[in-house]
Design an enzyme around this catalytic site. Structure first.
Site, PDB file in Angstrom:
ATOM      1  N   ASP A   1      42.527  46.156  47.381  1.00  0.00           N
ATOM      2  CA  ASP A   1      42.933  44.859  47.929  1.00  0.00           C
ATOM      3  C   ASP A   1      41.874  44.401  48.910  1.00  0.00           C
ATOM      4  O   ASP A   1      41.213  45.226  49.552  1.00  0.00           O
ATOM      5  CB  ASP A   1      44.289  44.968  48.627  1.00  0.00           C
ATOM      6  CG  ASP A   1      45.448  45.126  47.651  1.00  0.00           C
ATOM      7  OD1 ASP A   1      45.351  44.601  46.524  1.00  0.00           O
ATOM      8  OD2 ASP A   1      46.446  45.753  48.026  1.00  0.00           O
TER       9      ASP A   1
ATOM     10  N   ASP B   1      46.857  40.238  41.883  1.00  0.00           N
ATOM     11  CA  ASP B   1      48.128  39.888  42.513  1.00  0.00           C
ATOM     12  C   ASP B   1      48.337  38.369  42.504  1.00  0.00           C
ATOM     13  O   ASP B   1      49.449  37.884  42.256  1.00  0.00           O
ATOM     14  CB  ASP B   1      48.168  40.386  43.959  1.00  0.00           C
ATOM     15  CG  ASP B   1      48.046  41.890  44.070  1.00  0.00           C
ATOM     16  OD1 ASP B   1      48.446  42.605  43.134  1.00  0.00           O
ATOM     17  OD2 ASP B   1      47.538  42.362  45.108  1.00  0.00           O
TER      18      ASP B   1
END
Length: 174
Positions: free
Chosen positions: A132, A150
């Site tokens: 991330d 995402d």
């Protein structure tokens, strides 16, 4: 009101399978950005890159699911989330096969979700965690870091909801 006549099977050319190119594109962009982050940034908070007063690039690992759900579990969650991703991708591919290519919103939504799920699945299987790097915040409150995969999954889910409203409206009109 539903049509009681059996639905004819769609050929591959007529089905939403033709939209899988978008899933591949999402997968490539997601993995490309993750590789760029891993190759050019140091890990963790001290190495963040401040972009705006509300956005940083921040390289972190997520061993859990959305919002780091189950990230502190003993490692079994890696395989659970991988199995879920495989199942979701299979189911959405089947739905694309049964959806006419002309239903753009549904097929785009399916493709975005598949591409995002495969992007995070690759990370989970190859690295043991998801990379991330997008960190949005307000004051001292930081939204959990996330990635392109995402974002694609969330956008796909929103499009499916909107498509559902569109379908409800069409049914009520008949």
């Amino acid at each position: 009101m539903t049509n009681s006549a059996p639905q004819q099977a769609l050929t591959l050319k007529q089905s939403g399978i033709r939209w899988l190119w978008l899933a591949i594109l999402v997968f490539i962009i997601d993995n490309g950005t993750k590789l760029l982050v891993m190759d050019t940034m140091g890990y963790g908070w001290p190495n963040r890159i401040e972009i705006t007063p509300f956005f940083n690039l921040l390289y972190v690992h997520n061993t859990g699911a959305a919002f780091s759900f189950l990230s502190s579990a003993g490692g079994w969650q890696r395989w659970l989330f991988a199995a879920i991703a495989f199942g979701v991708c299979g189911l959405l591919t089947l739905w694309m096969r049964r959806t006419p290519v002309t239903n753009k919103m549904a097929n785009i939504a399916y493709a975005l979700i598949i591409g995002g799920a495969l992007g995070n699945l690759f990370d989970r299987l190859y690295h043991g965690f998801v990379v991330d790097f997008l960190d949005f915040y307000y004051g001292s409150y930081h939204w959990p870091a996330f990635n392109i995969a995402d974002s694609a999954i969330c956008l796909g889910a929103v499009l499916l909801i909107l498509d559902g409203f569109k379908a409800d409206k069409a049914v009520k009109a008949h």
